[in-house]
Design a protein around this motif. Structure first.
Motif, PDB file in Angstrom:
ATOM      1  N   GLY A 198       0.151  -1.358  -0.357  1.00  0.00           N
ATOM      2  CA  GLY A 198      -0.135  -0.426  -0.089  1.00  0.00           C
ATOM      3  C   GLY A 198       0.984   1.145  -0.187  1.00  0.00           C
ATOM      4  N   LEU A 199       2.430   1.001   0.104  1.00  0.00           N
ATOM      5  CA  LEU A 199       2.805   2.209   0.450  1.00  0.00           C
ATOM      6  C   LEU A 199       3.937   2.139  -0.924  1.00  0.00           C
ATOM      7  N   GLU A 200       3.586   1.085  -2.104  1.00  0.00           N
ATOM      8  CA  GLU A 200       4.465   1.286  -3.184  1.00  0.00           C
ATOM      9  C   GLU A 200       4.291   2.989  -4.035  1.00  0.00           C
ATOM     10  N   GLN A 201       5.631   3.195  -4.424  1.00  0.00           N
ATOM     11  CA  GLN A 201       6.273   4.544  -5.303  1.00  0.00           C
ATOM     12  C   GLN A 201       5.453   5.303  -4.286  1.00  0.00           C
ATOM     13  N   HIS A 213      16.966  10.289   1.774  1.00  0.00           N
ATOM     14  CA  HIS A 213      15.679  10.778   0.006  1.00  0.00           C
ATOM     15  C   HIS A 213      14.874   9.186  -1.110  1.00  0.00           C
ATOM     16  N   SER A 214      14.442   8.679  -0.625  1.00  0.00           N
ATOM     17  CA  SER A 214      13.984   7.358  -1.247  1.00  0.00           C
ATOM     18  C   SER A 214      12.051   7.095  -1.652  1.00  0.00           C
ATOM     19  N   THR A 215      12.689   6.545  -3.468  1.00  0.00           N
ATOM     20  CA  THR A 215      10.651   5.630  -3.428  1.00  0.00           C
ATOM     21  C   THR A 215      10.732   4.421  -3.098  1.00  0.00           C
ATOM     22  N   GLN A 216       9.601   4.115  -2.509  1.00  0.00           N
ATOM     23  CA  GLN A 216       9.487   2.936  -2.273  1.00  0.00           C
ATOM     24  C   GLN A 216       9.246   1.963  -3.502  1.00  0.00           C
ATOM     25  N   GLU A 217      10.088   0.799  -3.535  1.00  0.00           N
ATOM     26  CA  GLU A 217       9.146  -0.138  -5.175  1.00  0.00           C
ATOM     27  C   GLU A 217       9.799  -1.368  -4.163  1.00  0.00           C
ATOM     28  N   GLY A 218       7.976  -1.800  -4.623  1.00  0.00           N
ATOM     29  CA  GLY A 218       8.008  -3.199  -4.202  1.00  0.00           C
ATOM     30  C   GLY A 218       7.474  -3.214  -2.520  1.00  0.00           C
ATOM     31  N   ALA A 219       6.937  -3.973  -1.944  1.00  0.00           N
ATOM     32  CA  ALA A 219       6.146  -4.486  -0.471  1.00  0.00           C
ATOM     33  C   ALA A 219       7.666  -4.153   0.193  1.00  0.00           C
ATOM     34  N   VAL A 220       6.711  -3.824   1.448  1.00  0.00           N
ATOM     35  CA  VAL A 220       8.263  -3.229   2.127  1.00  0.00           C
ATOM     36  C   VAL A 220       8.328  -4.706   3.077  1.00  0.00           C
ATOM     37  N   ARG A 221       9.799  -5.294   3.163  1.00  0.00           N
ATOM     38  CA  ARG A 221      10.068  -5.980   3.914  1.00  0.00           C
ATOM     39  C   ARG A 221      11.254  -5.698   4.564  1.00  0.00           C
ATOM     40  N   TYR A 230       6.876   8.299   4.906  1.00  0.00           N
ATOM     41  CA  TYR A 230       6.233   8.519   4.106  1.00  0.00           C
ATOM     42  C   TYR A 230       5.375   9.689   3.858  1.00  0.00           C
ATOM     43  N   GLN A 231       5.827  10.543   3.593  1.00  0.00           N
ATOM     44  CA  GLN A 231       5.223  12.123   3.953  1.00  0.00           C
ATOM     45  C   GLN A 231       4.800  12.051   3.020  1.00  0.00           C
ATOM     46  N   HIS A 232       3.616  12.800   2.440  1.00  0.00           N
ATOM     47  CA  HIS A 232       2.415  13.132   2.537  1.00  0.00           C
ATOM     48  C   HIS A 232       1.459  12.226   1.191  1.00  0.00           C
ATOM     49  N   SER A 233       2.040  10.815   1.760  1.00  0.00           N
ATOM     50  CA  SER A 233       1.505   9.405   1.209  1.00  0.00           C
ATOM     51  C   SER A 233       0.146   9.031   0.540  1.00  0.00           C
ATOM     52  N   ARG A 234       0.199   8.964  -0.092  1.00  0.00           N
ATOM     53  CA  ARG A 234      -1.421   8.630  -0.690  1.00  0.00           C
ATOM     54  C   ARG A 234      -1.648  10.336  -0.829  1.00  0.00           C
ATOM     55  N   GLN A 236      -2.356  12.302  -2.836  1.00  0.00           N
ATOM     56  CA  GLN A 236      -3.205  12.880  -4.535  1.00  0.00           C
ATOM     57  C   GLN A 236      -4.100  12.314  -5.053  1.00  0.00           C
ATOM     58  N   GLN A 237      -4.257  11.397  -3.930  1.00  0.00           N
ATOM     59  CA  GLN A 237      -6.387  10.651  -4.150  1.00  0.00           C
ATOM     60  C   GLN A 237      -7.283  10.939  -3.697  1.00  0.00           C
ATOM     61  N   LYS A 238      -8.477  10.761  -4.122  1.00  0.00           N
ATOM     62  CA  LYS A 238      -9.542  11.665  -2.994  1.00  0.00           C
ATOM     63  C   LYS A 238     -10.031  10.371  -2.028  1.00  0.00           C
ATOM     64  N   GLU A 239      -9.926   9.354  -2.238  1.00  0.00           N
ATOM     65  CA  GLU A 239      -9.909   7.777  -1.642  1.00  0.00           C
ATOM     66  C   GLU A 239      -8.459   7.277  -1.165  1.00  0.00           C
ATOM     67  N   LEU A 240      -8.813   7.372  -0.031  1.00  0.00           N
ATOM     68  CA  LEU A 240      -6.986   7.137   0.538  1.00  0.00           C
ATOM     69  C   LEU A 240      -7.166   5.215   0.438  1.00  0.00           C
ATOM     70  N   PRO A 241      -5.670   5.179  -0.741  1.00  0.00           N
ATOM     71  CA  PRO A 241      -5.844   3.196  -0.513  1.00  0.00           C
ATOM     72  C   PRO A 241      -5.059   2.944   1.094  1.00  0.00           C
ATOM     73  N   PRO A 242      -5.400   1.399   1.137  1.00  0.00           N
ATOM     74  CA  PRO A 242      -4.941   1.114   2.533  1.00  0.00           C
ATOM     75  C   PRO A 242      -3.774   0.601   2.401  1.00  0.00           C
ATOM     76  N   ILE A 243      -3.776   0.686   3.884  1.00  0.00           N
ATOM     77  CA  ILE A 243      -1.721   0.038   4.208  1.00  0.00           C
ATOM     78  C   ILE A 243      -2.434  -1.582   4.336  1.00  0.00           C
ATOM     79  N   ARG A 244      -2.004  -1.951   4.323  1.00  0.00           N
ATOM     80  CA  ARG A 244      -1.690  -4.324   4.515  1.00  0.00           C
ATOM     81  C   ARG A 244      -0.753  -4.536   4.890  1.00  0.00           C
ATOM     82  N   LEU A 245      -1.038  -5.005   6.335  1.00  0.00           N
ATOM     83  CA  LEU A 245       0.391  -5.890   6.632  1.00  0.00           C
ATOM     84  C   LEU A 245       0.005  -6.822   6.449  1.00  0.00           C
ATOM     85  N   LEU A 246       0.853  -7.730   6.022  1.00  0.00           N
ATOM     86  CA  LEU A 246       0.044  -9.668   5.699  1.00  0.00           C
ATOM     87  C   LEU A 246       1.353 -10.213   6.803  1.00  0.00           C
ATOM     88  N   ASP A 247       0.992 -11.272   7.575  1.00  0.00           N
ATOM     89  CA  ASP A 247       1.729 -11.953   8.342  1.00  0.00           C
ATOM     90  C   ASP A 247       1.447 -13.451   7.249  1.00  0.00           C
TER      91      ASP A 247
END
Length: 320
Positions: A198-201, A213-221, A230-234, A236-247
């Motif tokens: 959910g934090l890609e790009q 400063h960096s850009t997130q490439e792919g999922a965070v591991r 993650y500054q000003h993450s998401r 520009q989008q009206k609906e903020l996409p969710p972040i998912r923590l996958l276990d």
């Protein structure tokens, strides 16, 4: 009012409600909530959700087994509230630091997390959801450090999902700026078997090295110390996409949605930093990951007189 008097008052007001138990953990009072959908533990100090578990799922929040439960000492784990600044005061923008007396000593993450909040109401009418309302105003001693007439209100809904709505109101005659966070510690089976999507790009800064400063490439591991904003993450989008923590080991994911926030903080101290932390066992870094819903860095809030701002978080465990 001493602890015995506080307990007696809380029992009188709320002890008769179904699924509500008032508990004393050493020096700290907590409200244990249980309904047909979930259970939770919430401390009056900091209005801090320490535990949350939806029925049929593993515990969602991580809480340190090394906490001292002393008055005025922050609890490690759960969801502490950072306000009116995030992290060390000196790391905040001039709009915040310039409001305060540089000769004073200010603790990290402000003072809302170390202060007793008022439990205003509990609603148990819906057996699948329990709703609690807390409020807080800085004490006279805290107003000497933070000279603004402020009021915080926190709504917590415990059910199939955990919802938190933090409202900050400027009751004074002058504007003020603040940063804040719902500093969530999530429980994981082992950090090596987890990833965050959910934090890609999204652009981020390394808080330990602000020039990086960096850009997130792919999922965070996570396989080393992580302290990212993650500054000003998401933004520009009206609906903020969710972040998912996958276990993957537990075959569970945590869906994290928010509003009123345009910054996200990821933190895991890893091996070396873990040995330096209070209320943190040497291997606890393997069992937790902070994904913080925040107003931090450049994403600060300025309130005009009589203005309010809400920061909201929704946490929903799901099978993976």
């Amino acid at each position: 009012m001493n602890l015995a008097q506080q307990l007696q008052q809380l029992y009188s007001e709320f002890g008769h409600l179904d699924g509500i138990h008032i508990e004393l953990h050493k020096e700290l009072i907590a409200v244990a909530v249980s309904n047909s959908a979930a259970k939770a533990l919430i401390f009056l100090q900091g209005a801090q959700v320490a535990e949350y578990q939806a029925h049929g799922h593993n515990k969602t929040l991580w809480l340190s087994g090394s906490n001292s439960y002393q008055q005025g000492r922050p609890l490690r784990g759960g969801i502490p509230i950072s306000w009116p600044w995030f992290g060390q005061l000196s790391d905040n923008p001039a709009a915040i630091t310039g409001q305060l007396d540089s000769a004073q000593i200010y603790s990290a993450h402000g003072f809302a997390r170390n202060s007793d909040w008022q439990l205003d109401s509990i609603n148990t009418d819906n057996n699948e959801q329990t709703q609690l309302q807390f409020s807080y105003q800085p004490s006279a001693a805290q107003q000497a450090l933070w000279p603004y007439d402020s009021r915080l209100q926190l709504e917590i809904k415990v059910g199939k999902q955990l919802q938190m709505n933090l409202t900050v109101t400027n009751n004074g005659q002058h504007p003020f700026s603040y940063s804040s966070a719902l500093h969530s510690y999530y429980a994981v089976s082992d950090i090596s078997d987890c990833e965050v999507t959910g934090l890609e790009q999204q652009r981020y800064v390394d808080i330990n090295n602000p020039e990086a400063h960096s850009t997130q490439e792919g999922a965070v591991r996570v396989n080393t110390e992580v302290n990212r904003l993650y500054q000003h993450s998401r933004l520009q989008q009206k609906e903020l996409p969710p972040i998912r923590l996958l276990d993957k080991r537990q075959k569970q994911q945590t869906l994290i949605t928010s509003s009123g926030s345009h910054s996200t903080v990821l933190w895991n101290p890893w091996m070396n930093k873990a040995k330096q932390l209070n209320h943190f066992a040497a291997d606890d870094y393997r069992r937790m990951l902070c994904i913080e819903t925040a107003n931090a860095g450049e994403d600060i809030v300025t309130l005009a007189p009589q203005q309010s701002r809400q920061l909201s978080l929704c946490i929903q465990p799901q099978p993976l």
